[in-house]
Scaffold this motif. Structure first.
Motif, PDB file in Angstrom:
ATOM      1  N   GLN A 120       0.827  -1.202   0.000  1.00 45.68           N
ATOM      2  CA  GLN A 120       0.000   0.000   0.000  1.00 45.68           C
ATOM      3  C   GLN A 120       0.864   1.255   0.000  1.00 45.68           C
ATOM      4  O   GLN A 120       0.500   2.275  -0.585  1.00 45.68           O
ATOM      5  CB  GLN A 120      -0.925  -0.004   1.226  1.00 45.68           C
ATOM      6  N   ARG A 121       2.031   1.188   0.655  1.00 50.08           N
ATOM      7  CA  ARG A 121       2.929   2.348   0.686  1.00 50.08           C
ATOM      8  C   ARG A 121       3.381   2.707  -0.729  1.00 50.08           C
ATOM      9  O   ARG A 121       3.412   3.870  -1.116  1.00 50.08           O
ATOM     10  CB  ARG A 121       4.145   2.037   1.568  1.00 50.08           C
ATOM     11  N   TYR A 122       3.730   1.685  -1.514  1.00 49.74           N
ATOM     12  CA  TYR A 122       4.187   1.922  -2.880  1.00 49.74           C
ATOM     13  C   TYR A 122       3.027   2.344  -3.785  1.00 49.74           C
ATOM     14  O   TYR A 122       3.219   3.138  -4.707  1.00 49.74           O
ATOM     15  CB  TYR A 122       4.877   0.670  -3.425  1.00 49.74           C
ATOM     16  N   ALA A 123       1.835   1.815  -3.506  1.00 47.57           N
ATOM     17  CA  ALA A 123       0.661   2.245  -4.273  1.00 47.57           C
ATOM     18  C   ALA A 123       0.379   3.723  -4.033  1.00 47.57           C
ATOM     19  O   ALA A 123       0.094   4.481  -4.973  1.00 47.57           O
ATOM     20  CB  ALA A 123      -0.550   1.394  -3.883  1.00 47.57           C
ATOM     21  N   ASN A 124       0.488   4.157  -2.773  1.00 50.16           N
ATOM     22  CA  ASN A 124       0.291   5.576  -2.458  1.00 50.16           C
ATOM     23  C   ASN A 124       1.369   6.437  -3.106  1.00 50.16           C
ATOM     24  O   ASN A 124       1.089   7.550  -3.559  1.00 50.16           O
ATOM     25  CB  ASN A 124       0.316   5.786  -0.942  1.00 50.16           C
ATOM     26  N   LEU A 125       2.585   5.924  -3.156  1.00 55.26           N
ATOM     27  CA  LEU A 125       3.697   6.679  -3.745  1.00 55.26           C
ATOM     28  C   LEU A 125       3.487   6.897  -5.244  1.00 55.26           C
ATOM     29  O   LEU A 125       3.818   7.961  -5.769  1.00 55.26           O
ATOM     30  CB  LEU A 125       5.009   5.940  -3.500  1.00 55.26           C
ATOM     31  N   LEU A 126       2.926   5.905  -5.913  1.00 53.98           N
ATOM     32  CA  LEU A 126       2.798   5.964  -7.378  1.00 53.98           C
ATOM     33  C   LEU A 126       1.444   6.465  -7.847  1.00 53.98           C
ATOM     34  O   LEU A 126       1.200   6.538  -9.044  1.00 53.98           O
ATOM     35  CB  LEU A 126       3.065   4.571  -7.966  1.00 53.98           C
ATOM     36  N   THR A 127       0.563   6.809  -6.915  1.00 53.13           N
ATOM     37  CA  THR A 127      -0.766   7.303  -7.283  1.00 53.13           C
ATOM     38  C   THR A 127      -0.688   8.766  -7.714  1.00 53.13           C
ATOM     39  O   THR A 127      -0.131   9.611  -7.006  1.00 53.13           O
ATOM     40  CB  THR A 127      -1.745   7.175  -6.097  1.00 53.13           C
ATOM     41  N   GLN A 128      -1.228   9.044  -8.887  1.00 52.95           N
ATOM     42  CA  GLN A 128      -1.242  10.416  -9.389  1.00 52.95           C
ATOM     43  C   GLN A 128      -2.176  11.282  -8.554  1.00 52.95           C
ATOM     44  O   GLN A 128      -3.189  10.805  -8.046  1.00 52.95           O
ATOM     45  CB  GLN A 128      -1.704  10.435 -10.854  1.00 52.95           C
ATOM     46  N   ASN A 129      -1.827  12.560  -8.426  1.00 56.88           N
ATOM     47  CA  ASN A 129      -2.645  13.541  -7.706  1.00 56.88           C
ATOM     48  C   ASN A 129      -2.914  13.139  -6.258  1.00 56.88           C
ATOM     49  O   ASN A 129      -3.964  13.417  -5.699  1.00 56.88           O
ATOM     50  CB  ASN A 129      -3.980  13.772  -8.428  1.00 56.88           C
ATOM     51  N   SER A 130      -1.950  12.444  -5.656  1.00 56.82           N
ATOM     52  CA  SER A 130      -2.063  12.059  -4.251  1.00 56.82           C
ATOM     53  C   SER A 130      -1.070  12.866  -3.440  1.00 56.82           C
ATOM     54  O   SER A 130       0.054  13.124  -3.888  1.00 56.82           O
ATOM     55  CB  SER A 130      -1.776  10.559  -4.081  1.00 56.82           C
ATOM     56  N   GLY A 133       1.970  10.931  -3.038  1.00 58.48           N
ATOM     57  CA  GLY A 133       2.692  10.537  -4.245  1.00 58.48           C
ATOM     58  C   GLY A 133       3.260  11.715  -4.996  1.00 58.48           C
ATOM     59  O   GLY A 133       3.277  11.720  -6.231  1.00 58.48           O
ATOM     60  N   THR A 134       3.726  12.728  -4.281  1.00 51.49           N
ATOM     61  CA  THR A 134       4.277  13.909  -4.933  1.00 51.49           C
ATOM     62  C   THR A 134       5.579  13.564  -5.657  1.00 51.49           C
ATOM     63  O   THR A 134       6.255  12.571  -5.350  1.00 51.49           O
ATOM     64  CB  THR A 134       4.546  15.027  -3.912  1.00 51.49           C
ATOM     65  N   LEU A 135       5.929  14.411  -6.599  1.00 48.64           N
ATOM     66  CA  LEU A 135       7.139  14.195  -7.408  1.00 48.64           C
ATOM     67  C   LEU A 135       8.392  14.173  -6.530  1.00 48.64           C
ATOM     68  O   LEU A 135       9.313  13.394  -6.767  1.00 48.64           O
ATOM     69  CB  LEU A 135       7.238  15.299  -8.462  1.00 48.64           C
ATOM     70  N   GLN A 136       8.422  15.030  -5.493  1.00 42.70           N
ATOM     71  CA  GLN A 136       9.592  15.106  -4.619  1.00 42.70           C
ATOM     72  C   GLN A 136       9.805  13.811  -3.846  1.00 42.70           C
ATOM     73  O   GLN A 136      10.917  13.527  -3.408  1.00 42.70           O
ATOM     74  CB  GLN A 136       9.452  16.263  -3.614  1.00 42.70           C
ATOM     75  N   ARG A 137       8.765  13.041  -3.627  1.00 44.70           N
ATOM     76  CA  ARG A 137       8.906  11.761  -2.938  1.00 44.70           C
ATOM     77  C   ARG A 137       9.136  10.618  -3.919  1.00 44.70           C
ATOM     78  O   ARG A 137       9.872   9.685  -3.642  1.00 44.70           O
ATOM     79  CB  ARG A 137       7.658  11.467  -2.099  1.00 44.70           C
ATOM     80  N   ARG A 138       8.469  10.690  -5.056  1.00 40.40           N
ATOM     81  CA  ARG A 138       8.502   9.578  -5.991  1.00 40.40           C
ATOM     82  C   ARG A 138       9.848   9.438  -6.689  1.00 40.40           C
ATOM     83  O   ARG A 138      10.402   8.330  -6.767  1.00 40.40           O
ATOM     84  CB  ARG A 138       7.392   9.767  -7.031  1.00 40.40           C
ATOM     85  N   VAL A 139      10.393  10.537  -7.189  1.00 36.56           N
ATOM     86  CA  VAL A 139      11.620  10.475  -7.990  1.00 36.56           C
ATOM     87  C   VAL A 139      12.813   9.931  -7.196  1.00 36.56           C
ATOM     88  O   VAL A 139      13.510   9.033  -7.683  1.00 36.56           O
ATOM     89  CB  VAL A 139      11.932  11.862  -8.599  1.00 36.56           C
ATOM     90  N   PRO A 140      13.103  10.415  -5.961  1.00 36.38           N
ATOM     91  CA  PRO A 140      14.251   9.852  -5.230  1.00 36.38           C
ATOM     92  C   PRO A 140      14.124   8.358  -4.956  1.00 36.38           C
ATOM     93  O   PRO A 140      15.108   7.622  -5.047  1.00 36.38           O
ATOM     94  CB  PRO A 140      14.263  10.645  -3.919  1.00 36.38           C
ATOM     95  N   VAL A 141      12.910   7.886  -4.646  1.00 40.67           N
ATOM     96  CA  VAL A 141      12.722   6.463  -4.371  1.00 40.67           C
ATOM     97  C   VAL A 141      12.966   5.643  -5.637  1.00 40.67           C
ATOM     98  O   VAL A 141      13.678   4.625  -5.611  1.00 40.67           O
ATOM     99  CB  VAL A 141      11.308   6.191  -3.809  1.00 40.67           C
ATOM    100  N   LEU A 142      12.415   6.087  -6.765  1.00 41.93           N
ATOM    101  CA  LEU A 142      12.601   5.352  -8.013  1.00 41.93           C
ATOM    102  C   LEU A 142      14.054   5.371  -8.460  1.00 41.93           C
ATOM    103  O   LEU A 142      14.585   4.354  -8.938  1.00 41.93           O
ATOM    104  CB  LEU A 142      11.688   5.932  -9.103  1.00 41.93           C
TER     105      LEU A 142
END
Length: 202
Positions: A120-130, A133-142
């Motif tokens: 669920q944590r990864y689903a929240n991270l990759l969900t658009q408009n969440s 799941g902001t870009l600042q959180r998503r990009v460093p993890v990926l």
């Protein structure tokens, strides 16, 4: 202080383990244990700060074996005392009863999820408009996960100039940290901030 410790504890303990392996000294191990225990005291995600010790347990044991002048009882006492110092931080201004009550109340608040709901944590991270799941959180993890795959790729190919020991410990630390993250009580994506140090190293 809490945020700085939360974000840098894994990297500090990783450096402490590498220093102990190279110099075969006990002091870096003890300092690393103090930092890891303090991080665990201030936030549940701090448990990932202990992963460098698991990643480097074999070379650490070899290094400590070369210290015959230190009795085993003294060594054991030091290895227990170092992380136990975090109790001073935990109970400096509160009692055991107040800590127990705080834990009880937090478990009643929404957001606490069991370990098997980690996806669920990864689903929240990759969900658009969440908000999670902001870009600042998503990009460093990926980028960190791509870097981990890159390390595995180049390590298996035996790249020239790659220090296999330290690089392997960094990669294993990150992998163990991702596993340890599953046991944090909440699945909010801001907990990925615990990988700021080791993620940058990767």
């Amino acid at each position: 202080f809490r945020r700085v410790l939360f974000r840098s504890a894994v990297l500090i303990t990783l450096l402490a383990v590498d220093r102990a392996v190279v110099t075969r000294r006990l002091l870096p191990v003890l300092l690393g244990l103090v930092v890891a225990a303090a991080a665990t005291t201030v936030t549940p995600t701090g448990i990932v700060a202990f992963t460098p010790f698991l990643a480097g347990v074999v070379p650490l044991l070899r290094a400590l074996r070369h210290r015959p002048e230190l009795p085993r009882f003294a060594l054991f006492a030091l290895l227990i005392a170092a992380p136990s110092s975090a109790l001073l931080l935990a109970y400096a201004d509160q009692t055991l009863a107040s800590v127990s009550e705080a834990i009880r109340i937090r478990t009643l608040i929404d957001g606490v999820q069991p370990w098997f709901q980690e996806p669920q944590r990864y689903a929240n991270l990759l969900t658009q408009n969440s908000i999670e799941g902001t870009l600042q959180r998503r990009v460093p993890v990926l980028l960190t996960l791509v870097g981990l795959v890159g390390i595995a790729w180049f390590r298996d190919r035996g790249s020239v100039g790659l220090a296999r020991g330290p690089v392997t410990r960094v990669a294993v630390t990150l992998a163990l940290s991702l596993a340890a993250l599953t046991f944090t009580p909440t699945k909010w994506t801001y907990h990925f901030g615990a990988f700021a140090g080791v993620g940058s190293a990767v």
